[in-house]
Design a protein around this motif. Structure first.
Motif, PDB file in Angstrom:
ATOM      1  N   LYS A 107       0.837  -1.207   0.000  1.00 24.77           N
ATOM      2  CA  LYS A 107       0.000   0.000   0.000  1.00 24.77           C
ATOM      3  C   LYS A 107       0.867   1.250   0.000  1.00 24.77           C
ATOM      4  N   ALA A 108       0.363   2.286  -0.618  1.00 28.71           N
ATOM      5  CA  ALA A 108       0.890   3.637  -0.483  1.00 28.71           C
ATOM      6  C   ALA A 108      -0.201   4.422   0.232  1.00 28.71           C
ATOM      7  N   SER A 109       0.180   5.452   0.990  1.00 29.84           N
ATOM      8  CA  SER A 109      -0.854   6.192   1.720  1.00 29.84           C
ATOM      9  C   SER A 109      -0.500   7.665   1.838  1.00 29.84           C
ATOM     10  N   PHE A 110      -1.547   8.453   2.021  1.00 30.74           N
ATOM     11  CA  PHE A 110      -1.416   9.876   2.312  1.00 30.74           C
ATOM     12  C   PHE A 110      -2.332  10.188   3.485  1.00 30.74           C
ATOM     13  N   VAL A 111      -1.808  10.936   4.470  1.00 32.27           N
ATOM     14  CA  VAL A 111      -2.607  11.383   5.606  1.00 32.27           C
ATOM     15  C   VAL A 111      -2.368  12.876   5.768  1.00 32.27           C
ATOM     16  N   SER A 112      -3.446  13.656   5.736  1.00 32.27           N
ATOM     17  CA  SER A 112      -3.306  15.102   5.882  1.00 32.27           C
ATOM     18  C   SER A 112      -2.943  15.454   7.330  1.00 32.27           C
ATOM     19  N   THR A 113      -2.158  16.521   7.467  1.00 36.31           N
ATOM     20  CA  THR A 113      -1.856  17.054   8.796  1.00 36.31           C
ATOM     21  C   THR A 113      -2.463  18.441   8.976  1.00 36.31           C
ATOM     22  N   SER A 114      -2.752  19.133   7.866  1.00 36.18           N
ATOM     23  CA  SER A 114      -3.447  20.416   7.945  1.00 36.18           C
ATOM     24  C   SER A 114      -4.047  20.772   6.592  1.00 36.18           C
ATOM     25  N   MET A 115      -5.110  21.560   6.661  1.00 35.38           N
ATOM     26  CA  MET A 115      -5.745  22.099   5.467  1.00 35.38           C
ATOM     27  C   MET A 115      -6.161  23.534   5.762  1.00 35.38           C
ATOM     28  N   LYS A 116      -6.089  24.380   4.743  1.00 27.87           N
ATOM     29  CA  LYS A 116      -6.560  25.746   4.906  1.00 27.87           C
ATOM     30  C   LYS A 116      -6.992  26.290   3.550  1.00 27.87           C
ATOM     31  N   ALA A 117      -7.865  27.287   3.595  1.00 30.78           N
ATOM     32  CA  ALA A 117      -8.336  27.921   2.370  1.00 30.78           C
ATOM     33  C   ALA A 117      -7.164  28.626   1.704  1.00 30.78           C
ATOM     34  N   GLY A 118      -7.059  28.468   0.396  1.00 26.96           N
ATOM     35  CA  GLY A 118      -5.987  29.093  -0.370  1.00 26.96           C
ATOM     36  C   GLY A 118      -6.540  30.079  -1.371  1.00 26.96           C
ATOM     37  N   ALA A 119      -5.715  30.521  -2.275  1.00 21.24           N
ATOM     38  CA  ALA A 119      -6.099  31.489  -3.302  1.00 21.24           C
ATOM     39  C   ALA A 119      -7.005  30.846  -4.340  1.00 21.24           C
ATOM     40  N   ASN A 120      -7.860  31.663  -4.951  1.00 22.32           N
ATOM     41  CA  ASN A 120      -8.731  31.250  -6.057  1.00 22.32           C
ATOM     42  C   ASN A 120      -9.603  30.049  -5.720  1.00 22.32           C
ATOM     43  N   GLY A 121     -10.086  29.966  -4.486  1.00 25.95           N
ATOM     44  CA  GLY A 121     -10.980  28.877  -4.092  1.00 25.95           C
ATOM     45  C   GLY A 121     -10.300  27.537  -3.906  1.00 25.95           C
ATOM     46  N   GLN A 122      -8.975  27.529  -3.919  1.00 27.04           N
ATOM     47  CA  GLN A 122      -8.233  26.282  -3.724  1.00 27.04           C
ATOM     48  C   GLN A 122      -8.129  25.955  -2.234  1.00 27.04           C
ATOM     49  N   LEU A 123      -7.877  24.708  -1.949  1.00 23.98           N
ATOM     50  CA  LEU A 123      -7.625  24.246  -0.591  1.00 23.98           C
ATOM     51  C   LEU A 123      -6.159  23.834  -0.538  1.00 23.98           C
ATOM     52  N   GLU A 124      -5.416  24.390   0.402  1.00 24.37           N
ATOM     53  CA  GLU A 124      -3.998  24.055   0.564  1.00 24.37           C
ATOM     54  C   GLU A 124      -3.897  22.901   1.557  1.00 24.37           C
TER      55      GLU A 124
END
Length: 191
Positions: A107-124
């Protein structure tokens, strides 16, 4: 002193119903993935020619809060045995020790540690990507769109394959297979 056991059955049911009413919105935030409309793939260059491949099996857990994106969380697990280059012989080759070593690291995996609103409606998004037993911090942008009763998450994550030991031995030579790999995803959720 008032204890839960001293409260009437009717009152206990009322309290339980209130608790359930608060719990349901929290549970509803975890989105169900529409596997028929979602995809995870990669793009890389072999002998300077772009090659697209996909993973046929993956699982994603997304707890997205549009009003408070910093409280959102996501995790993705990819079954490396489902990697498809369009040719069974190439698929088998990529699963070998020199590439994914899928026998030891299925398996490969990704786990987020933070998210925040970015420019042009993007999510960082910031998180940890694990491939072939190696975990590295990553950062990327993604778009989130509401389409009817669904949410659509689109993004791409550039990585260096050699940072994860993908392509060992003679395959470390980037003149045949470039070091740059773009992981692309399109995840459609339903509530």
């Amino acid at each position: 002193m008032l204890t839960f056991s001293s409260i009437s059955k009717r009152s206990q049911l009322g309290i339980a119903a209130i608790g359930l009413a608060f719990a349901i919105p929290a549970l509803a935030a975890i989105a169900k993935i529409d596997e028929t409309k979602s995809s995870v793939g990669i793009v890389f260059k072999q002998m300077n020619v772009a090659v697209d491949a996909k993973f046929k099996k993956f699982n994603a857990n997304i707890d997205y809060n549009a009003a408070k994106p910093e409280s959102s969380k996501a995790s993705v697990e990819i079954d490396l045995h489902s990697f498809d280059l369009g040719d069974p012989q190439y698929n088998a080759e990529v699963l070998k020790k020199e590439w994914f070593n899928a026998a030891q690291f299925p398996k490969a995996s990704f786990v987020s540690t933070s998210m925040k609103a970015g420019a042009n409606g993007q999510l960082e998004v910031v998180g940890n990507l694990s491939i072939k037993g190696k975990t590295l911090p990553t950062r990327f942008s993604l778009s989130v769109k509401n389409v009817g009763a669904t949410q659509v998450f689109d993004g791409s994550l550039p990585i260096k394959r050699l940072a994860f030991n993908i392509g060992e031995g003679e395959w470390k030579d980037t003149s045949m297979v470039a070091d740059e790999v773009l992981i692309k995803f399109h995840v459609v959720t339903t509530q």
